[in-house]
Design a protein around this motif. Structure first.
Motif, PDB file in Angstrom:
ATOM      1  N   LEU A 196       0.833  -1.193   0.000  1.00 41.64           N
ATOM      2  CA  LEU A 196       0.000   0.000   0.000  1.00 41.64           C
ATOM      3  C   LEU A 196       0.869   1.244   0.000  1.00 41.64           C
ATOM      4  N   GLY A 197       0.484   2.209  -0.834  1.00 40.00           N
ATOM      5  CA  GLY A 197       1.166   3.477  -0.870  1.00 40.00           C
ATOM      6  C   GLY A 197       2.384   3.516  -1.753  1.00 40.00           C
ATOM      7  N   VAL A 198       2.730   2.436  -2.431  1.00 35.89           N
ATOM      8  CA  VAL A 198       3.936   2.416  -3.249  1.00 35.89           C
ATOM      9  C   VAL A 198       3.588   1.955  -4.649  1.00 35.89           C
ATOM     10  N   ASP A 199       4.095   2.672  -5.655  1.00 34.78           N
ATOM     11  CA  ASP A 199       3.891   2.301  -7.047  1.00 34.78           C
ATOM     12  C   ASP A 199       5.193   1.733  -7.586  1.00 34.78           C
ATOM     13  N   LEU A 200       5.174   0.456  -7.977  1.00 38.83           N
ATOM     14  CA  LEU A 200       6.383  -0.202  -8.449  1.00 38.83           C
ATOM     15  C   LEU A 200       6.582  -0.062  -9.950  1.00 38.83           C
ATOM     16  N   SER A 201       5.700   0.636 -10.652  1.00 34.07           N
ATOM     17  CA  SER A 201       5.792   0.679 -12.104  1.00 34.07           C
ATOM     18  C   SER A 201       6.972   1.514 -12.576  1.00 34.07           C
ATOM     19  N   ASP A 202       7.201   2.689 -11.962  1.00 37.69           N
ATOM     20  CA  ASP A 202       8.289   3.553 -12.406  1.00 37.69           C
ATOM     21  C   ASP A 202       8.773   4.365 -11.224  1.00 37.69           C
ATOM     22  N   GLU A 203       9.592   3.776 -10.389  1.00 35.24           N
ATOM     23  CA  GLU A 203      10.038   4.457  -9.188  1.00 35.24           C
ATOM     24  C   GLU A 203      11.530   4.750  -9.187  1.00 35.24           C
ATOM     25  N   VAL A 204      12.226   4.422 -10.262  1.00 32.48           N
ATOM     26  CA  VAL A 204      13.655   4.726 -10.324  1.00 32.48           C
ATOM     27  C   VAL A 204      13.840   6.217 -10.549  1.00 32.48           C
ATOM     28  N   ARG A 205      14.578   6.849  -9.675  1.00 32.76           N
ATOM     29  CA  ARG A 205      14.794   8.294  -9.739  1.00 32.76           C
ATOM     30  C   ARG A 205      16.169   8.631 -10.279  1.00 32.76           C
ATOM     31  N   GLY A 206      17.156   7.820  -9.971  1.00 29.36           N
ATOM     32  CA  GLY A 206      18.523   8.055 -10.426  1.00 29.36           C
ATOM     33  C   GLY A 206      19.445   7.018  -9.828  1.00 29.36           C
ATOM     34  N   VAL A 207      20.718   7.182 -10.104  1.00 32.87           N
ATOM     35  CA  VAL A 207      21.723   6.264  -9.592  1.00 32.87           C
ATOM     36  C   VAL A 207      22.955   7.063  -9.204  1.00 32.87           C
ATOM     37  N   VAL A 208      23.569   6.646  -8.116  1.00 35.26           N
ATOM     38  CA  VAL A 208      24.815   7.246  -7.633  1.00 35.26           C
ATOM     39  C   VAL A 208      25.887   6.173  -7.670  1.00 35.26           C
ATOM     40  N   LYS A 209      26.991   6.479  -8.314  1.00 42.30           N
ATOM     41  CA  LYS A 209      28.116   5.553  -8.404  1.00 42.30           C
ATOM     42  C   LYS A 209      29.347   6.182  -7.757  1.00 42.30           C
ATOM     43  N   ALA A 210      30.100   5.349  -7.060  1.00 39.94           N
ATOM     44  CA  ALA A 210      31.323   5.801  -6.392  1.00 39.94           C
ATOM     45  C   ALA A 210      32.419   4.770  -6.602  1.00 39.94           C
ATOM     46  N   ARG A 211      33.627   5.260  -6.775  1.00 38.45           N
ATOM     47  CA  ARG A 211      34.770   4.386  -6.992  1.00 38.45           C
ATOM     48  C   ARG A 211      35.989   4.957  -6.274  1.00 38.45           C
ATOM     49  N   ALA A 212      36.754   4.068  -5.633  1.00 36.55           N
ATOM     50  CA  ALA A 212      37.989   4.455  -4.956  1.00 36.55           C
ATOM     51  C   ALA A 212      38.997   3.325  -5.120  1.00 36.55           C
ATOM     52  N   SER A 213      40.278   3.679  -5.160  1.00 30.60           N
ATOM     53  CA  SER A 213      41.332   2.691  -5.346  1.00 30.60           C
ATOM     54  C   SER A 213      42.535   3.064  -4.505  1.00 30.60           C
ATOM     55  N   THR A 214      43.472   2.145  -4.420  1.00 27.31           N
ATOM     56  CA  THR A 214      44.693   2.384  -3.649  1.00 27.31           C
ATOM     57  C   THR A 214      45.612   3.406  -4.302  1.00 27.31           C
ATOM     58  N   THR A 215      45.337   3.815  -5.539  1.00 26.20           N
ATOM     59  CA  THR A 215      46.094   4.897  -6.178  1.00 26.20           C
ATOM     60  C   THR A 215      45.605   6.267  -5.736  1.00 26.20           C
ATOM     61  N   MET A 216      44.669   6.299  -4.801  1.00 26.35           N
ATOM     62  CA  MET A 216      44.104   7.516  -4.230  1.00 26.35           C
ATOM     63  C   MET A 216      43.207   8.268  -5.208  1.00 26.35           C
ATOM     64  N   ASP A 217      42.767   7.609  -6.244  1.00 27.27           N
ATOM     65  CA  ASP A 217      41.798   8.192  -7.168  1.00 27.27           C
ATOM     66  C   ASP A 217      40.385   7.894  -6.676  1.00 27.27           C
ATOM     67  N   VAL A 218      39.557   8.923  -6.616  1.00 28.92           N
ATOM     68  CA  VAL A 218      38.180   8.799  -6.161  1.00 28.92           C
ATOM     69  C   VAL A 218      37.273   9.431  -7.218  1.00 28.92           C
ATOM     70  N   SER A 219      36.226   8.726  -7.606  1.00 25.16           N
ATOM     71  CA  SER A 219      35.285   9.219  -8.610  1.00 25.16           C
ATOM     72  C   SER A 219      33.869   9.098  -8.083  1.00 25.16           C
ATOM     73  N   LEU A 220      33.074  10.126  -8.349  1.00 30.66           N
ATOM     74  CA  LEU A 220      31.662  10.152  -7.977  1.00 30.66           C
ATOM     75  C   LEU A 220      30.852  10.529  -9.204  1.00 30.66           C
ATOM     76  N   LEU A 221      29.708   9.879  -9.370  1.00 35.72           N
ATOM     77  CA  LEU A 221      28.857  10.130 -10.528  1.00 35.72           C
ATOM     78  C   LEU A 221      27.398   9.997 -10.115  1.00 35.72           C
ATOM     79  N   TRP A 222      26.595  10.975 -10.539  1.00 35.19           N
ATOM     80  CA  TRP A 222      25.144  10.905 -10.366  1.00 35.19           C
ATOM     81  C   TRP A 222      24.496  11.009 -11.728  1.00 35.19           C
ATOM     82  N   GLU A 223      23.573  10.086 -11.993  1.00 28.43           N
ATOM     83  CA  GLU A 223      22.819  10.092 -13.238  1.00 28.43           C
ATOM     84  C   GLU A 223      21.339   9.984 -12.901  1.00 28.43           C
ATOM     85  N   GLY A 224      20.560  10.818 -13.541  1.00 30.24           N
ATOM     86  CA  GLY A 224      19.133  10.827 -13.264  1.00 30.24           C
ATOM     87  C   GLY A 224      18.367  11.509 -14.373  1.00 30.24           C
ATOM     88  N   ARG A 225      17.092  11.736 -14.110  1.00 23.16           N
ATOM     89  CA  ARG A 225      16.212  12.367 -15.083  1.00 23.16           C
ATOM     90  C   ARG A 225      15.495  13.527 -14.416  1.00 23.16           C
TER      91      ARG A 225
END
Length: 441
Positions: free
Chosen positions: A378-407
């Motif tokens: 009740l109260g939730v619509d499963l048909s189209d509830e994706v809002r976006g995605v957040v991706k993060a990456r880190a490595s021992t080379t001290m490189d860090v990446s962040l990404l947000w994708e949405g509509r």
């Protein structure tokens, strides 16, 4: 975020029944989606249009750090159901963690006869793009030779790179390159033969799948393309092979070999992948009936384990990716060189953001009996509830990446940053914003 041309190409593969996932080049696609995502550089705009199901146009512009643009076209022999950026399935526009479905043998389209002669033609796709002001030209031609064989021709012409190469290496520098590719997919085994004209490189790749195969009629790309009734009645692929404890899945192994006649060099690599079954369909895309069954009998977490080894370069890589919850996937990869003893450990995460829509409560009759029982919480619509995605990456080379994708409204947005924590003078290596809009009809 996928360019519009990539989205159309994958739609063409789905429409013609070609399984692009059954390739050795895509052996590590699930882990690469989390650890090797691309971050936009500068400011990028793109706009595309599908005036009819056969022809598509696309235009893009980079405003920062330099001003340049490109224009391209795509033509297909078959009708494609290409959506607009406002109603396209969001997960079709990005690389994401996914346990792919069971391999199947591709089937050609039905024969068409006219006056005693075959009237059907081979499916094909034509793609071309020109870049301004460099004058670079990209072209692609793909066609189905037979139900299990696909041929591709890719060409690149870059006059500016040829001029810079002439200053350093003389007048014999190549000004263009043409690559031929022939793919033979039987479901059980997929072999790819390639040839590059620039360096005279010949290559062969082979991927073999162990275990049971599925027919093309039973295989699906996503649960969104399967009727709810058929999805709930579909037989589990490992139903007869149940084992006590551990993960149930299948193993795929492959290798590649290439030789360059011009450089007088060769290379070889081999890899293996384990994927769980039958969780090719993420829980977020299961129908309500499937979700109910899953709550009664919990399934195994979708997991992919891959290992690659290049004996000539001494490079060894192992990755483990899994969906730990409905909206969170994690991945870890370790790279090691047996000759130089250099190593790198990378960690990544993929987190989906959702929005819930309030649904009206079920109406009740005079006796208090509801007309229709709700098929979802009740109260939730499963048909189209994706809002976006957040991706993060880190490595021992001290490189860090962040990404947000949405509509946002009818525009697809990608915003990311790449930083190097070990550099005090320039901790931010790149930052970018990408906006994409396309329409159909």
């Amino acid at each position: 975020m996928h360019p519009f041309a990539t989205y159309v190409l994958r739609s063409y593969y789905r429409a013609t029944g070609w399984n692009e996932d059954n390739l050795y080049a895509n052996l590590t696609r699930s882990s690469n989606a989390i650890l090797d995502f691309s971050v936009p550089r500068g400011l990028h705009f793109s706009i595309s249009k599908s005036p009819n199901p056969l022809f598509k146009t696309s235009y893009s512009m980079n405003a920062l750090p330099s001003l340049n643009g490109s224009g391209g076209y795509i033509f297909t022999s078959c009708d494609l159901d290409v959506k607009g950026s406002g109603d396209v399935r969001f997960k079709d526009m990005i690389d994401r963690f996914k346990v792919y479905d069971v391999p199947y043998r591709p089937e050609g389209k039905e024969e068409e006869w006219l006056a005693g002669e075959r009237a059907d033609t081979r499916d094909y796709l034509l793609y071309g793009r020109v870049y301004i002001p460099t004058g670079r030209l990209d072209a692609l031609y793909s066609t189905r030779v037979s139900p299990t064989v696909q041929a591709m021709i890719a060409a690149i012409s870059d006059p500016r790179s040829a001029l810079s190469a002439e200053r350093t290496r003389g007048n014999n520098a190549p000004t263009s390159n043409v690559m031929f590719s022939l793919q033979h997919d039987t479901g059980r085994t997929c072999t790819e033969y390639t040839w590059s004209a620039e360096d005279g490189m010949w290559g062969v790749r082979c991927l073999h799948n162990f275990g049971r195969l599925a027919s093309s009629s039973d295989s699906v790309d996503d649960a969104a393309t399967v009727p709810s009734g058929a999805a709930s009645k579909r037989k589990r692929v490992d139903e007869e092979d149940a084992m006590e404890g551990g993960l149930k899945g299948r193993i795929s192994a492959g290798a590649e070999f290439y030789f360059s006649a011009k450089e007088k060099s060769a290379g070889v690599s081999t890899g293996i992948r384990f994927t769980t079954l039958p969780d090719a369909t993420p829980p977020s895309f299961q129908t309500p009936s499937q979700s109910t069954c899953a709550s009664v009998s919990p399934s195994q977490p979708p997991t992919t384990i891959t290992a690659l080894f290049n004996p000539m370069l001494g490079h060894l890589s192992g990755a483990y990716a899994a969906r730990v919850s409905r909206d969170l996937s994690l991945c870890s990869r370790f790279d090691f060189n047996v000759y130089s003893y250099e190593s790198e450990w990378s960690l990544g995460a993929e987190w989906w953001t959702r929005r819930g829509k309030r649904l009206p409560e079920p109406q009740s009759d005079a006796d208090g009996t509801p007309d229709l029982p709700p098929l979802q919480p009740l109260g939730v619509d499963l048909s189209d509830e994706v809002r976006g995605v957040v991706k993060a990456r880190a490595s021992t080379t001290m490189d860090v990446s962040l990404l947000w994708e949405g509509r946002l409204k009818n525009i697809l947005v990608s915003l990311g940053i790449v930083s190097n924590l070990s550099s005090r003078s320039k901790p931010i290596k790149a930052i970018g914003l990408e906006l994409a809009y396309f329409s159909s009809g």
